[in-house]
Design an enzyme around this catalytic site. Structure first.
Site, PDB file in Angstrom:
ATOM      1  N   SER A   1       0.860  -1.194   0.000  1.00  0.00           N
ATOM      2  CA  SER A   1       0.000   0.000   0.000  1.00  0.00           C
ATOM      3  C   SER A   1       0.889   1.234   0.000  1.00  0.00           C
ATOM      4  CB  SER A   1      -0.870   0.013   1.266  1.00  0.00           C
ATOM      5  OG  SER A   1      -1.465   1.287   1.438  1.00  0.00           O
TER       6      SER A   1
ATOM      7  N   TYR B   1      -1.099  -0.338  10.395  1.00  0.00           N
ATOM      8  CA  TYR B   1      -1.250  -0.660   8.966  1.00  0.00           C
ATOM      9  C   TYR B   1      -0.034  -0.159   8.192  1.00  0.00           C
ATOM     10  CZ  TYR B   1      -3.475  -0.898   4.320  1.00  0.00           C
ATOM     11  OH  TYR B   1      -3.777  -1.179   3.001  1.00  0.00           O
TER      12      TYR B   1
END
Ligand SMILES: NC(=O)c1ccc[n+]([C@@H]2O[C@H](COP(=O)([O-])OP(=O)(O)OC[C@H]3O[C@@H](n4cnc5c(N)ncnc54)[C@H](O)[C@@H]3O)[C@@H](O)[C@H]2O)c1
Length: 277
Positions: A142, A155
């Site tokens: 990501s 995350y």
């Protein structure tokens, strides 16, 4: 036109939704056979059913070595081999407080799914590929792993860790003819990025519009990223066109990480003009 993945077998984790689902559909159109490995049983089974004999669903929690091994074993027993492993499944944090207030309750689960999952997928796929002429492994990270920002620290850390793992695995596994590359999506229109949890079906469209406006403000390309944008990149990284590419970190994000799209120079000269007249 020739299909790019004719005769190839892939395991796609998180294949029941979003980016994974778009990749399942594209890989099938390109002639591959696919094991959809997910924990969303209804969606995964329905998708496999709709796609016919070239797709099969297996409940696979990517944080479990036994489950990932079973998915690879199914690819081999049902379709005759494994050429492509797309470690796409991932989860976001359960809540988004400022770091100072973050209880880090979801640390273990996010790391298990986002880091351990792709590590298991890479290792277990590589153990098969090593003795069968190599293969292509694609891990889904990501921009949260490349671009620092507010909140979602677990995350961010998980995706940064996955990027470093992928490059290292490329170095370690290259001798077996196994390529490992990392796909780095930006803001892609999926249930995850629209923060749909808790929204009713009537609210989802409106929510998507509002959220999109925020995302587009820092993208160079003023279009919403779609799951198929990532599927196309996964196809490239999985097929022959990328045969000389490994250890790559490929952004698919409309230019978010290229730089700040705000024209600060124009603002500075406007400020200067207002002072100097
Ligand atoms: N959508 C975005 O904007 C975006 C941005 C950057 C990165 N990503 C990454 O892309 C990947 C796919 O995300 P998406 O947006 O398509 O999300 P999504 O929520 O639409 O799909 C994720 C899928 O993963 C499955 N999954 C969750 N935990 C699992 C587990 N333990 N084992 C197996 N499957 C599991 C879910 O059931 C779901 O089907 C993730 O790794 C995510 O972090 C997405």
């Amino acid at each position: 036109m020739a299909q790019e993945l004719t005769g190839k077998v892939a395991v796609i984790t998180g294949g029941a939704s979003g980016i994974g689902r778009a990749t399942v559909e594209l890989f099938l159109r390109e002639g591959a056979k696919v094991v959809i490995a997910d924990i969303s049983d209804d969606a995964g089974a329905a998708l496999a059913e709709s796609l016919g004999a070239a797709a099969v669903y297996l409940r696979t929690d990517v944080s479990s070595r036994e489950a990932v091994q079973a998915a690879v074993d199914l690819a081999v027993s049902h379709f005759g081999g494994l050429d492509i492993m797309f470690n796409n499944a991932g989860i976001s944090c359960g809540a988004y407080p400022d770091f100072i207030d973050d209880k880090l309750d979801d640390f273990d689960r996010v790391m298990q799914v986002n880091v351990l999952g792709p590590m298991l997928g890479t290792q277990i796929a590589a153990r098969h590929m090593k003795d069968h002429g190599g293969g292509a492994i694609v891990n889904c990270a990501s921009i949260a792993g490349t671009l620092a920002g507010h909140a979602m620290m677990t995350y961010r850390a998980s995706k940064a860790g996955l990027i470093q793992f992928s490059k290292s695995a490329a170095i370690d596994l290259g001798r077996y003819g196994i390529r490992v590359n990392c796909l780095v999506p930006g803001h892609i229109r999926t249930p995850m990025s629209s923060f749909q949890q808790g929204a009713s079906s009537e609210q989802i469209d409106r929510l998507e519009q509002e959220v999109s406006a925020v995302y587009l403000s820092n993208q160079i390309l003023k279009r919403r990223g779609e799951p198929d944008d990532c599927a196309q990149a996964a196809l490239f990284l999985s097929g022959q066109r990328s045969r000389h590419i490994t250890g790559m970190v490929m952004p698919v994000e409309g230019g978010v990480t290229a730089g700040d799209p705000v024209n600060h120079l124009a603002d500075i000269f406007a400020a200067r003009a207002s002072v100097l007249g």
